[in-house]
Design an enzyme around this catalytic site. Structure first.
Site, PDB file in Angstrom:
ATOM      1  N   GLY A   1       0.809  -1.211   0.000  1.00 17.69           N
ATOM      2  CA  GLY A   1       0.000   0.000   0.000  1.00 17.69           C
ATOM      3  C   GLY A   1       0.838   1.255   0.000  1.00 17.69           C
ATOM      4  N   SER A   2       0.704   2.097  -0.998  1.00 12.44           N
ATOM      5  CA  SER A   2       1.640   3.203  -1.142  1.00 12.44           C
ATOM      6  C   SER A   2       1.147   4.215  -2.168  1.00 12.44           C
ATOM      7  CB  SER A   2       3.010   2.650  -1.522  1.00 12.44           C
ATOM      8  OG  SER A   2       2.870   1.617  -2.483  1.00 12.44           O
TER       9      SER A   2
END
EC number: 4.1.1.65
Length: 214
Positions: A182-183
């Site tokens: 997640g980024s």
């Protein structure tokens, strides 16, 4: 450059191997619930680190998405490190379900790079661009046009991987890095770019055209 041909990014091998080993141990012990749990984790790790081939026949002036995900910002932004002025910024948020391998949006030479330690705020928030851990790469096109691409860690992501070094010549669409769990990726573009995406749009890494160099 790493991860150019493998169906699963090599950064995922330790996770997949560990979960698979634990699955085997529980299976040999006859602990079915734990076996199923870690089998699921093994499959999820393989899914998360998937490394699919991508292809684009867009014209040379096209700028491709460096990441899978959702466009959360398109508009002006002050970039003080390199451009020292207001430029166009495009931000793409990657959830844990997106492919997390990143690709080069524009062919060019890596003229500078930076890494900043930082916080781990929700990557969907605008302030993540300023405060989160990040790794940046400044590209220069053969025309002299420059682009800054920044990988940003998120609330869960705690590891940014960037393969190139200063001086490397990169081809558009080549795999150049990865962010775990997640980024966000921000792109800063100089003027004279015809933007093709809007906020809320889903983009595909290495295939969706974000804009065109004029």
């Amino acid at each position: 450059m790493r991860n150019q041909n493998q169906p699963v990014a090599i950064e995922g091998y330790p996770f997949i191997g560990l979960f698979a080993f634990i699955t085997l141990v529980f299976a040999l012990l006859g602990w079915s619930v734990c076996t199923l749990l870690f089998l699921g984790l093994t499959l999820f790790a393989a899914y998360f680190f998937r490394n699919p081939d991508r292809y684009s026949d867009a014209e040379d002036a096209a700028i491709l998405a460096p990441a899978d995900g959702k466009v959360v910002y398109v508009g002006p932004a002050l970039e003080e490190r390199y451009f020292k002025s207001e430029v166009t910024k495009i931000s793409i948020f990657m959830s844990v379900f997106n492919v997390h391998v990143n690709r080069v949006p524009m062919a060019g030479k890596v003229v500078d790079m930076f890494y900043n330690k930082g916080q781990f705020l929700n990557a969907a928030m605008d302030k993540a661009s300023l405060h989160n851990e990040q790794s940046g790469m400044l590209l220069e096109h053969t025309s002299g046009r420059r682009m800054l691409v920044v990988q940003i860690a998120g609330l869960i992501a705690r590891r940014i991987v960037t393969y190139p070094v200063v001086g490397d010549i990169l081809q558009r669409g080549a795999r150049y890095g990865l962010i775990r769990f997640g980024s966000r990726v921000d792109i800063y573009l100089e003027d004279d770019v015809d933007i093709q995406v809007t906020v809320g749009e889903r983009v595909c890494c290495g295939e969706t055209v974000l804009g065109f160099l004029k």
